[in-house]
Design an enzyme around this catalytic site. Structure first.
Site, PDB file in Angstrom:
ATOM      1  N   LYS A   1       9.111  19.551 -12.578  1.00  0.00           N
ATOM      2  CA  LYS A   1       9.117  18.393 -13.481  1.00  0.00           C
ATOM      3  C   LYS A   1       8.350  17.212 -12.891  1.00  0.00           C
ATOM      4  O   LYS A   1       7.524  16.577 -13.564  1.00  0.00           O
ATOM      5  CB  LYS A   1      10.569  17.979 -13.775  1.00  0.00           C
ATOM      6  CG  LYS A   1      10.722  16.665 -14.576  1.00  0.00           C
ATOM      7  CD  LYS A   1      10.148  16.794 -15.975  1.00  0.00           C
ATOM      8  CE  LYS A   1      10.228  15.464 -16.740  1.00  0.00           C
ATOM      9  NZ  LYS A   1      11.587  15.026 -17.002  1.00  0.00           N
TER      10      LYS A   1
ATOM     11  N   CYS B   1      10.756   7.721 -17.126  1.00  0.00           N
ATOM     12  CA  CYS B   1      10.399   8.935 -16.376  1.00  0.00           C
ATOM     13  C   CYS B   1       9.131   8.778 -15.552  1.00  0.00           C
ATOM     14  O   CYS B   1       9.193   8.780 -14.326  1.00  0.00           O
ATOM     15  CB  CYS B   1      10.268  10.116 -17.341  1.00  0.00           C
ATOM     16  SG  CYS B   1      11.841  10.691 -18.013  1.00  0.00           S
TER      17      CYS B   1
ATOM     18  N   LYS C   1       8.948   5.939 -12.571  1.00  0.00           N
ATOM     19  CA  LYS C   1       9.878   6.136 -11.443  1.00  0.00           C
ATOM     20  C   LYS C   1       9.704   7.501 -10.792  1.00  0.00           C
ATOM     21  O   LYS C   1       9.925   7.654  -9.585  1.00  0.00           O
ATOM     22  CB  LYS C   1      11.323   5.901 -11.889  1.00  0.00           C
ATOM     23  CG  LYS C   1      11.906   6.887 -12.882  1.00  0.00           C
ATOM     24  CD  LYS C   1      12.760   7.958 -12.213  1.00  0.00           C
ATOM     25  CE  LYS C   1      13.432   8.854 -13.229  1.00  0.00           C
ATOM     26  NZ  LYS C   1      14.144   9.991 -12.608  1.00  0.00           N
TER      27      LYS C   1
ATOM     28  N   THR D   1      18.653   9.647 -12.457  1.00  0.00           N
ATOM     29  CA  THR D   1      18.186   9.411 -11.083  1.00  0.00           C
ATOM     30  C   THR D   1      17.199   8.243 -11.122  1.00  0.00           C
ATOM     31  O   THR D   1      15.988   8.444 -10.975  1.00  0.00           O
ATOM     32  CB  THR D   1      17.515  10.661 -10.485  1.00  0.00           C
ATOM     33  OG1 THR D   1      16.488  11.120 -11.386  1.00  0.00           O
ATOM     34  CG2 THR D   1      18.528  11.768 -10.259  1.00  0.00           C
TER      35      THR D   1
END
Length: 438
Positions: free
Chosen positions: A206, A262, A265, A86
């Protein structure tokens, strides 16, 4: 169990191998045929310590196979894990969930009503419910869906998969949870805690964890800005506040900040999603977290300019270009961006990295790539430690001192022994530290 893992990037490949190590029969599905062929041959398309050996063991055991599309065998899996990326949408803050919806749509066309669909991708909160609706439109029935976020760290991904801090399961039905817990039973028997949540909370776990970690890193780097202006030592400051058990020392290290695929973004996508939900003010602080992080990169450029004067035609060596050690990932790498900024100012920049040099793209063509460390540092006017690889932390300053010209190093990660380097005749500069060089 029979398991399919959809998307064989960093997350998917690691998860597929971990599931095979747990004894499940795994089919990995990836539309990139070249990646499928590499994995079939036991070759990782990226660097991750220990994972390639584990992959080859799984292939030898017959527990894992790879293909480019669904077939009757993969469709009959008990559990389908969606592990596609993603990324941040180009020119926007938001996460691109198109790969998730594409993978789910293809799966829905062959999905069995008894199979469980499990999302592991990091997505904006609310994605799972939208996914259920879209999959139902294709399959003709409501899919059994759970959200099961991942918590991998590059460099320790397989260990993180096999012994996670916790297993998070989000769903609307306890029966779905039971099916997924069966997949993880070996881990649960080892005492790893399981949290059963609703879909929205599971989606938030997360991204909110990453937002907290990013905030902690940017906090100590903000303190480094204060230290630089006042003459204090931010490294010792971090040590002092880290001993407070309410705070802890993890992620309290000053330097050039975070990067990778990670944290940057994810916090930007989190900000964008909060704006969409009408609660953008709740995450307004993350905008400053992002800005503090980006300022640390320019700080190193400024330190280099202050040290060398005019950067033009000066020879600068960047030690490390991956965003962190034990990884070849160059996504949003602070070290690589610093090297490119110095090169744009006219510097002759040589980059060295134990594993990441092959990933330099055409945009980095102005950089000189050098695989031999002694050659990389030879004749340099300035050396910058950009990634805290053990190769660099363990450098013998006496040995490097024998090289001509170079006598100054900027420790961008604050990992070098200042006394040892200074005794060897080096001028050492580090962000957030008031180091006295004789």
């Amino acid at each position: 169990m029979k398991i399919s893992v959809i998307g064989l990037g960093y997350l998917g490949t690691t998860h597929a191998v971990a599931m095979a190590q747990l004894g499940h029969n795994v089919i990995g599905i990836e539309p990139d045929s070249s990646r499928v062929q590499a994995l079939k041959a036991g070759n990782l398309p990226f660097f991750e310590p220990g994972l390639e050996d584990a992959l080859r063991q799984a292939i030898s055991s017959g527990k894992i196979s790879f293909q480019s599309h669904h077939d009757d065998l993969s469709a009959a899996s008990d559990i389908h894990f969606i592990c596609v990326g993603t990324p941040q949408i180009s020119g926007q803050q938001s996460a691109d969930t198109s790969y998730v919806f594409a993978a789910a749509g293809q799966l829905a066309a062959v999905l069995k009503p008894s199979s469980l669909v499990v999302g592991k991708s990091t997505v904006p909160v609310g994605t799972a419910r939208h996914l259920i609706t879209k999959m139902q439109e294709v399959s003709g029935f409501v899919p059994r869906l759970c959200w099961n976020p991942e918590f991998l760290r590059e460099g320790t991904a397989l260990a993180d998969s096999m012994l996670p801090d916790r297993i998070v399961i989000g769903s609307d039905d306890p029966e779905y949870n039971q099916a997924l817990k069966g997949c993880y039973q070996t881990m649960i028997d080892q005492g790893i805690p399981v949290l059963e949540l609703d879909l929205e909370t599971a989606e938030l776990v997360k991204v909110s964890a990453n937002a907290f970690l990013a905030t902690k890193i940017s906090f100590i780097n903000a303190m480094a800005e204060i230290a630089e202006a006042s003459g204090a030592d931010a490294v010792r400051l971090a040590e002092a506040i880290g001993l407070d058990n309410r705070i802890g020392k993890s992620f309290l290290r000053t330097g050039i900040g975070f990067g990778g695929g990670c944290l940057p973004k994810d916090i930007r996508g989190f900000i964008a999603r909060a704006d969409e939900l009408g609660v953008g003010d709740s995450l307004a602080f993350l905008k400053e977290v992002d800005q503090i992080n980006l300022r640390r990169r320019q700080r190193i450029v400024w330190l280099a300019t202050e040290e060398l004067g005019d950067i033009k035609n000066k020879k600068i060596t960047m030690l490390g270009i991956s965003f962190k050690p034990d990884s070849d990932d160059l996504r949003d790498s602070p070290a690589l961006e610093i090297a490119l900024r110095l090169q744009a100012l006219g510097g002759v920049v040589t980059v060295h990295d134990p594993v990441a040099l092959e990933n330099l793209d055409k945009k980095s063509s102005g950089l000189i790539s050098e695989a031999d460390l002694s050659t990389a540092v030879k004749d340099a006017d300035l050396m910058i430690l950009g990634t805290e690889w053990a190769d660099y932390k363990n450098l013998d300053p006496e040995a490097v001192s024998s090289l001509p010209r170079i006598k100054t190093i900027i420790d961008g990660r604050n990992v070098l022994n200042v006394d040892s380097w200074q005794i060897a005749g080096w001028r050492i500069i580090a962000p957030g530290r008031n180091i006295v060089n004789v």
